[in-house]
Write a protein that holds these residues in place. Structure first.
Motif, PDB file in Angstrom:
ATOM      1  N   GLY A 211      13.295   7.701 -17.927  1.00 44.11           N
ATOM      2  CA  GLY A 211      13.115   8.642 -18.382  1.00 44.11           C
ATOM      3  C   GLY A 211      12.259   8.722 -20.298  1.00 44.11           C
ATOM      4  O   GLY A 211      11.934   9.154 -20.415  1.00 44.11           O
ATOM      5  N   GLY A 212      12.832   7.187 -21.028  1.00 42.12           N
ATOM      6  CA  GLY A 212      11.768   7.054 -21.446  1.00 42.12           C
ATOM      7  C   GLY A 212      10.400   6.670 -21.844  1.00 42.12           C
ATOM      8  O   GLY A 212       9.936   6.466 -21.071  1.00 42.12           O
ATOM      9  N   ASN A 213       9.767   7.440 -23.681  1.00 42.52           N
ATOM     10  CA  ASN A 213       8.639   6.994 -23.024  1.00 42.52           C
ATOM     11  C   ASN A 213       7.963   5.085 -22.566  1.00 42.52           C
ATOM     12  O   ASN A 213       8.333   4.699 -23.466  1.00 42.52           O
ATOM     13  N   LYS A 214       7.129   5.291 -21.019  1.00 40.94           N
ATOM     14  CA  LYS A 214       6.443   4.321 -20.986  1.00 40.94           C
ATOM     15  C   LYS A 214       7.124   3.216 -19.974  1.00 40.94           C
ATOM     16  O   LYS A 214       7.391   1.840 -19.587  1.00 40.94           O
ATOM     17  N   GLN A 215       8.438   4.121 -19.888  1.00 43.31           N
ATOM     18  CA  GLN A 215       9.032   3.572 -18.862  1.00 43.31           C
ATOM     19  C   GLN A 215       9.277   3.468 -17.714  1.00 43.31           C
ATOM     20  O   GLN A 215       9.768   2.450 -16.825  1.00 43.31           O
ATOM     21  N   LEU A 216       8.109   3.967 -17.311  1.00 42.28           N
ATOM     22  CA  LEU A 216       7.244   4.509 -15.756  1.00 42.28           C
ATOM     23  C   LEU A 216       6.282   4.195 -16.288  1.00 42.28           C
ATOM     24  O   LEU A 216       5.685   5.152 -16.057  1.00 42.28           O
ATOM     25  N   PRO A 217       5.221   2.976 -16.284  1.00 40.36           N
ATOM     26  CA  PRO A 217       4.194   2.900 -16.704  1.00 40.36           C
ATOM     27  C   PRO A 217       2.976   3.554 -16.343  1.00 40.36           C
ATOM     28  O   PRO A 217       2.178   3.892 -16.418  1.00 40.36           O
ATOM     29  N   PHE A 218       3.037   3.857 -14.237  1.00 37.12           N
ATOM     30  CA  PHE A 218       2.475   4.220 -14.236  1.00 37.12           C
ATOM     31  C   PHE A 218       1.908   6.131 -14.833  1.00 37.12           C
ATOM     32  O   PHE A 218       0.966   6.318 -14.505  1.00 37.12           O
ATOM     33  N   LEU A 219       2.741   6.340 -15.404  1.00 37.04           N
ATOM     34  CA  LEU A 219       2.331   7.237 -15.882  1.00 37.04           C
ATOM     35  C   LEU A 219       1.420   7.294 -17.065  1.00 37.04           C
ATOM     36  O   LEU A 219       0.915   8.510 -17.725  1.00 37.04           O
ATOM     37  N   GLY A 220       1.369   6.022 -18.104  1.00 36.30           N
ATOM     38  CA  GLY A 220       0.041   5.823 -18.313  1.00 36.30           C
ATOM     39  C   GLY A 220       0.642   6.393 -19.715  1.00 36.30           C
ATOM     40  O   GLY A 220       0.191   6.265 -20.588  1.00 36.30           O
ATOM     41  N   GLY A 221       2.077   6.391 -20.135  1.00 34.69           N
ATOM     42  CA  GLY A 221       2.639   7.297 -21.332  1.00 34.69           C
ATOM     43  C   GLY A 221       2.403   8.726 -22.319  1.00 34.69           C
ATOM     44  O   GLY A 221       2.503   8.664 -22.738  1.00 34.69           O
ATOM     45  N   LEU A 222       1.723   9.295 -20.989  1.00 28.77           N
ATOM     46  CA  LEU A 222       1.648  10.344 -21.319  1.00 28.77           C
ATOM     47  C   LEU A 222       2.429  11.629 -21.283  1.00 28.77           C
ATOM     48  O   LEU A 222       3.135  11.827 -20.425  1.00 28.77           O
ATOM     49  N   PRO A 223       2.910  11.877 -22.182  1.00 29.74           N
ATOM     50  CA  PRO A 223       4.435  13.112 -22.110  1.00 29.74           C
ATOM     51  C   PRO A 223       4.337  14.241 -21.854  1.00 29.74           C
ATOM     52  O   PRO A 223       5.400  14.149 -21.076  1.00 29.74           O
ATOM     53  N   PHE A 224       3.578  14.905 -21.132  1.00 28.60           N
ATOM     54  CA  PHE A 224       3.489  15.729 -20.181  1.00 28.60           C
ATOM     55  C   PHE A 224       3.894  15.040 -19.204  1.00 28.60           C
ATOM     56  O   PHE A 224       4.545  16.123 -18.133  1.00 28.60           O
ATOM     57  N   LEU A 225       3.585  14.027 -18.547  1.00 31.76           N
ATOM     58  CA  LEU A 225       3.385  13.608 -17.325  1.00 31.76           C
ATOM     59  C   LEU A 225       4.492  13.186 -17.195  1.00 31.76           C
ATOM     60  O   LEU A 225       5.502  13.087 -16.219  1.00 31.76           O
TER      61      LEU A 225
END
Length: 404
Positions: A211-225
């Motif tokens: 759930g943290g920032n960039k902990q699921l990298p394929f979301l690109g670190g975009l907060p809304f995603l």
């Protein structure tokens, strides 16, 4: 020809298989399993022939001998596979439990299991867990952990000569193994399932959740995603999705946060502490499923600079190693967080502090120059040798540094 998945209502019969004279595989199904489990085993049997070609490529060194049951063993509660060398002059005394990740199965650890038995000749028996496979990996870390603990106890009864135990787990399987260890821990003698705990090894495991920032990298670190993912993960991955994104409401605190403490009947930290070593292999880049911070249990500023990552000649994809000691932990210890916050960043910090109560070996891996880098999450495990062969040096590193 393929490996047999035995019927739950008939005694198993011997069938020829793909593997060679050095290893035996055992995969019976215990009578009395639920309809879901029986259906699942049927699916595995139906898909076995389709996997024959890939299996031959990934295990050409080995041929099948006889099943463990034919050698006097008992059947496994989970249908998992035991990998051992029946030609060894000595009985292995070290049980290695290998645990798959989400939507995975015992097949994911086939290559690594064979290498462990081949290189640690006569010293280990490897059990590739099958109790949490495919859709069963959506059931949540706790339910999966309970199943794994039952499976381990069952396997231990089949190998009365073993007195040591180690875990090697990939991705979500690392969290499941941590839960099972908390359940199996025995205070008297600091044992796990009655055995001496030696190695606890995780490979690309989201220890801090996703759930943290960039902990699921394929979301690109975009907060809304990332926010949207945390709100919808349960629709894709069920209770496991809730646990990974810390949105579960089964208790006052997210399960992953609870798992950095000792609870009344689940000794998560004591269980981890009982192992002689704890190791976290982490992809430093190109892992689109599990971020570097969460898999290496570190804060952002603690990650090595990428320009300082240097490959080893023998293990070209091992680029950085940090070995903590108990003394280092004591010197760097900070005060415990007394007030639990609902903010993800604060929860993540608390999980880091909790897991850092015990020393870890943090081993950073990079497939940046590999053609298989875009599937780094599977390559680090060598999920399929045909597709992920560049991760073989990581498996070799595990074996060469494995404590017996």
């Amino acid at each position: 020809m393929s490996l047999t998945t035995y019927s739950p209502i008939r005694l198993p019969t011997a069938r020829p298989s793909l593997l060679g004279p050095h290893l035996s595989f055992f995969n019976p199904v215990r009578p009395g399993l639920t309809t879901t489990r029986r259906s699942y085993q049927s699916v595995l049997a139906q898909t076995d022939n389709n996997m024959e070609f890939i299996r031959k490529l990934s295990s050409s060194y080995f041929m099948d001998r006889s099943s463990k049951e034919q050698n006097g063993g008992l059947e496994s509660v989970s249908g998992g596979r035991d990998v051992f060398d029946p030609n060894s002059d000595v009985q292995p005394d070290h049980l290695v439990i290998m645990v798959n990740g989400i939507i995975g199965s015992s097949e994911d650890w086939r290559y690594a299991a064979e290498q462990f038995v081949k290189k640690l000749y006569g010293k280990v028996v490897v059990h590739r867990s099958e109790c949490n496979s495919l859709r069963l990996t959506f059931d949540g870390v706790d339910r999966m952990g309970e199943r794994l603990s039952e499976e381990v106890l069952d396997v231990v009864t089949q190998w009365p000569e073993v007195n040591k135990i180690s875990f090697v787990a990939h991705s979500l399987g690392g969290l499941v193994a941590r839960y099972a260890v908390g359940r199996l821990y025995q205070h008297h003698g600091a044992k796990i399932a009655g055995l001496e705990p030696i190695n606890f090894i995780t490979v690309a495991t989201p220890h801090l959740g996703s759930g943290g920032n960039k902990q699921l990298p394929f979301l690109g670190g975009l907060p809304f995603l990332e926010k949207q993912a945390s709100q919808t993960a349960h629709l894709i991955a069920g209770r496991s999705g809730k646990h990974l994104f810390l949105t579960d409401k089964d208790d006052d605190r997210p399960l992953l946060l609870q798992m950095v403490y000792d609870l009344d009947d689940l000794k998560f930290i004591s269980g981890l502490r009982s192992f002689k070593r704890r190791v976290a292999y982490a992809n430093a880049n190109y892992d689109h499923v599990v971020g570097w911070r969460t898999s290496s249990i570190r804060r952002q500023h603690e990650l090595p600079q990428t320009d300082l990552l240097v490959g080893d000649e023998k293990y070209p994809h091992i680029v950085h190693i940090n070995r903590e000691t108990t003394e280092n932990i004591q010197r760097g210890a900070s005060s415990t967080v007394n007030k639990i916050s609902t903010q993800t960043d604060d929860v993540e910090e608390e999980m880091i502090r909790g897991l850092s109560q015990v020393p870890w070996e943090r081993i950073d891996v990079s497939f940046g120059k590999s053609r298989q880098r875009y599937v780094a999450h599977s390559t680090i495990q060598v999920k399929s040798y045909w597709l992920n062969s560049d991760g073989a040096d990581v498996v070799l590193h595990m074996i060469d540094n494995f404590h017996l």
